[in-house]
Design a protein around this motif. Sequence first.
Motif, PDB file in Angstrom:
ATOM      1  N   ILE A  64       1.784   4.993 -10.884  1.00  0.00           N
ATOM      2  CA  ILE A  64       2.667   4.345  -9.937  1.00  0.00           C
ATOM      3  C   ILE A  64       2.181   3.516  -8.820  1.00  0.00           C
ATOM      4  N   GLY A  65       0.942   4.158  -8.438  1.00  0.00           N
ATOM      5  CA  GLY A  65       0.069   3.354  -7.177  1.00  0.00           C
ATOM      6  C   GLY A  65      -0.419   1.932  -7.966  1.00  0.00           C
ATOM      7  N   TYR A  66      -0.939   2.226  -9.094  1.00  0.00           N
ATOM      8  CA  TYR A  66      -1.337   0.911  -9.705  1.00  0.00           C
ATOM      9  C   TYR A  66      -0.081  -0.116  -9.880  1.00  0.00           C
ATOM     10  N   ALA A  67       1.149   0.264 -10.320  1.00  0.00           N
ATOM     11  CA  ALA A  67       2.247  -0.622 -10.447  1.00  0.00           C
ATOM     12  C   ALA A  67       2.682  -1.005  -9.040  1.00  0.00           C
ATOM     13  N   ALA A  68       2.714  -0.288  -8.172  1.00  0.00           N
ATOM     14  CA  ALA A  68       3.116  -0.736  -6.671  1.00  0.00           C
ATOM     15  C   ALA A  68       2.034  -1.708  -6.266  1.00  0.00           C
ATOM     16  N   LEU A  69       0.809  -1.588  -6.515  1.00  0.00           N
ATOM     17  CA  LEU A  69      -0.377  -2.514  -5.971  1.00  0.00           C
ATOM     18  C   LEU A  69      -0.227  -3.827  -6.550  1.00  0.00           C
ATOM     19  N   VAL A  70       0.188  -4.007  -7.863  1.00  0.00           N
ATOM     20  CA  VAL A  70       0.464  -5.212  -8.715  1.00  0.00           C
ATOM     21  C   VAL A  70       1.791  -6.047  -8.016  1.00  0.00           C
ATOM     22  N   ASP A 270       9.655 -10.181  -1.036  1.00  0.00           N
ATOM     23  CA  ASP A 270       9.308  -9.517   0.190  1.00  0.00           C
ATOM     24  C   ASP A 270      10.215  -7.988   0.036  1.00  0.00           C
ATOM     25  N   GLY A 271      11.042  -7.919  -0.359  1.00  0.00           N
ATOM     26  CA  GLY A 271      12.011  -6.778  -0.612  1.00  0.00           C
ATOM     27  C   GLY A 271      11.294  -5.829  -1.895  1.00  0.00           C
ATOM     28  N   LEU A 272      10.856  -6.361  -2.826  1.00  0.00           N
ATOM     29  CA  LEU A 272      10.003  -5.662  -3.936  1.00  0.00           C
ATOM     30  C   LEU A 272       8.713  -5.140  -2.983  1.00  0.00           C
ATOM     31  N   GLY A 273       8.031  -5.917  -2.345  1.00  0.00           N
ATOM     32  CA  GLY A 273       6.994  -5.597  -1.686  1.00  0.00           C
ATOM     33  C   GLY A 273       7.120  -4.466  -0.892  1.00  0.00           C
ATOM     34  N   TRP A 274       8.025  -4.324   0.111  1.00  0.00           N
ATOM     35  CA  TRP A 274       8.594  -3.122   0.962  1.00  0.00           C
ATOM     36  C   TRP A 274       8.801  -1.989  -0.025  1.00  0.00           C
ATOM     37  N   LEU A 275       9.641  -2.105  -0.898  1.00  0.00           N
ATOM     38  CA  LEU A 275       9.948  -0.977  -1.678  1.00  0.00           C
ATOM     39  C   LEU A 275       8.624  -0.416  -2.488  1.00  0.00           C
ATOM     40  N   ALA A 276       7.653  -1.264  -2.912  1.00  0.00           N
ATOM     41  CA  ALA A 276       6.436  -0.807  -3.374  1.00  0.00           C
ATOM     42  C   ALA A 276       5.723   0.144  -2.478  1.00  0.00           C
ATOM     43  N   TRP A 335     -13.629  -5.769  12.737  1.00  0.00           N
ATOM     44  CA  TRP A 335     -12.790  -4.954  12.999  1.00  0.00           C
ATOM     45  C   TRP A 335     -11.379  -4.937  12.130  1.00  0.00           C
ATOM     46  N   ALA A 336     -11.049  -5.863  11.587  1.00  0.00           N
ATOM     47  CA  ALA A 336      -9.912  -6.214  10.966  1.00  0.00           C
ATOM     48  C   ALA A 336      -9.863  -6.076   9.355  1.00  0.00           C
ATOM     49  N   GLY A 337     -10.912  -5.117   9.110  1.00  0.00           N
ATOM     50  CA  GLY A 337     -11.106  -4.571   7.709  1.00  0.00           C
ATOM     51  C   GLY A 337     -10.202  -3.231   7.522  1.00  0.00           C
ATOM     52  N   LEU A 338      -8.920  -3.400   7.401  1.00  0.00           N
ATOM     53  CA  LEU A 338      -8.057  -2.349   7.468  1.00  0.00           C
ATOM     54  C   LEU A 338      -8.049  -1.671   6.026  1.00  0.00           C
ATOM     55  N   ARG A 339      -7.869  -0.289   6.105  1.00  0.00           N
ATOM     56  CA  ARG A 339      -7.669   0.288   5.022  1.00  0.00           C
ATOM     57  C   ARG A 339      -6.329   0.728   4.825  1.00  0.00           C
ATOM     58  N   GLY A 340      -5.724   1.220   3.637  1.00  0.00           N
ATOM     59  CA  GLY A 340      -4.305   1.840   3.596  1.00  0.00           C
ATOM     60  C   GLY A 340      -4.109   2.477   2.312  1.00  0.00           C
ATOM     61  N   ALA A 341      -3.290   2.104   1.565  1.00  0.00           N
ATOM     62  CA  ALA A 341      -3.089   3.066   0.354  1.00  0.00           C
ATOM     63  C   ALA A 341      -4.137   2.824  -0.637  1.00  0.00           C
ATOM     64  N   VAL A 342      -4.527   1.568  -0.748  1.00  0.00           N
ATOM     65  CA  VAL A 342      -5.494   1.273  -1.728  1.00  0.00           C
ATOM     66  C   VAL A 342      -6.648   2.399  -2.013  1.00  0.00           C
ATOM     67  N   PRO A 343      -7.370   2.576  -1.008  1.00  0.00           N
ATOM     68  CA  PRO A 343      -8.555   3.645  -1.267  1.00  0.00           C
ATOM     69  C   PRO A 343      -7.883   4.946  -1.756  1.00  0.00           C
TER      70      PRO A 343
END
Length: 554
Positions: A64-70, A270-276, A335-343
């Motif tokens: 599911i994470g891969y699908a959301a990342l796509v 944009d809506g799909l991105g938020w949902l993912a 400083w702006a190298g933000l981490r999130g769900a991908v890692p």
Amino acid sequence: MTVHALNELLLVCSLVLLVAVAAVRISSRSGLPSLLLYLGIGIALGQDGIFDVKFDNAELTQVIGYAALVVILAEGGLGAKWKEVRPVLPAAAVVSTVGVGISVGITAAAAHYLVGLDWRQALIIGAVVSSTDAAAVFSVLRRVPLPSRITGVLEAESGFNDAPVVILVVAFSAVGPVEHWYVLIGEIALELAIGAAIGITVGWLGSLGLRHVALPASGLYPIAVMAIAVMAYAAGAMAHGSGFLAVYLAAMILGNSKLPHWPATRGFADGLGWLAQIGMFVLLGLLVTPHDLVQDFWPAVVVGLVLTMVARPLSVFLSLAPFRLPAREKALMSWAGLRGAVPIILATIPMVSGVEGSTRIFNIVFVLVIVYTLIQGPTLPWVAARLKIAEDRAEADDLGVESAPLERLRGHLLSVDIPEKSRMHGVEVGELRLPAGAAVTLVVREEESFVPSPTTVLRRGDELLVVATDPVRDKAEARLRAVGEGGKLAGWLGTGGGTGPSGTPGNPGPPALAKAPATGGRTGPVGPVGPARPVKRLGAADGASGTDTRHQRG
């Protein structure tokens, strides 16, 4: 699953979505990245939380994470402006490859010598956390007024660096000895080349088809665009290339191709991105067991400190050394190298592969992401101000231009919104100086519509319907954007888009606009479209109807 159980599941999902949507409001006011709030929702639902939901399926989370990342990469690519990305493309490519290698080496050494992990575990953590997160970068940077050069590098980097990092994590998590470094480099280069070739090809063919085919309803265009982007990912992955790079490049090409009904497509994406994002972060919050994080808190802080203060700055400064960028801009990029769900998603790869100590790797990555996103995200505007990099965004907004194909006229109907700060405010219709074959046929203003004359003065908030034939469609849009940026003197003062009597750029000439397009007498002014805004029909030809479902102007 019974119908009753399905109803309960739908109820819970809808409530979670509503809470997540409300959390965006809190995020925008507090400056906290929304991903932290979504993770909090997942933790509250999961083990040790309010509802104590037991969920430990790492493989399902990874899929599911891969699908959301796509979907997230597709949405980011659609929003990337080629004029901003093109000048910084070499720099972004170097940071996302050479910079990733530097970051992996330094972070892995810290995890091995300071935390005591074995080299395989240390290399996995180094690779996992060296990828910046597209969702976090896109959401935070678009709220911070930074120069386009910096945002272009950071957004392109976040779209590019997933590919080499995934390859490294899979290689380090594989059973058996890790391949030699030169073999990994060759594999990364080959997969990136295949992914880039497929992404560019699919994006170009998709944009070509959508620009020349009139679909029967405007709502089909967003679906087609997202389907093409996902197709690029699937084709790239099946060809043993980088599907993540393919989807980002394909989406970027589609997003810069002036497709029909573009505002509706952007809103849908944009809506799909938020949902993912919501689904991915909530699921990751469910997967974690909070009481297991306590013992890995300080190791995560130590690794994150080395990553943030040493590995990331060195990777940026060393990889960008050949490029003439000011040191303060490199400092901000560090400083702006933000981490999130991908890692966090990548940390599920060793869990699925059965790597020894994979649960501890996941916990360290989870804590690291939360702690340092909590620090970096809200402080990014302050750091930009201290480095004197923040920009004043008082310049005129770009026009929102939507296009609908008119097959019988061999032309397009452009819907143009005049935003608040546009310099088109106060310009007469005749002073637009559109090329021959283009005409303003209708103005919608304050819930009313009327056919303009050459002396009609345009105002902020107006919506214009402009008919343009195929040969002059691009020139007409370029001229409209030029007037939006430079006012009525655009062209005379060197602003691009000026047209003269012959329709050639750069030759202003006299106003000649209020005529219908020269298409053999088959067209005239477009009739009133009704009192309500936004425009509901955009003139699909040959009996086809098009309904524009935009909820935002521009």
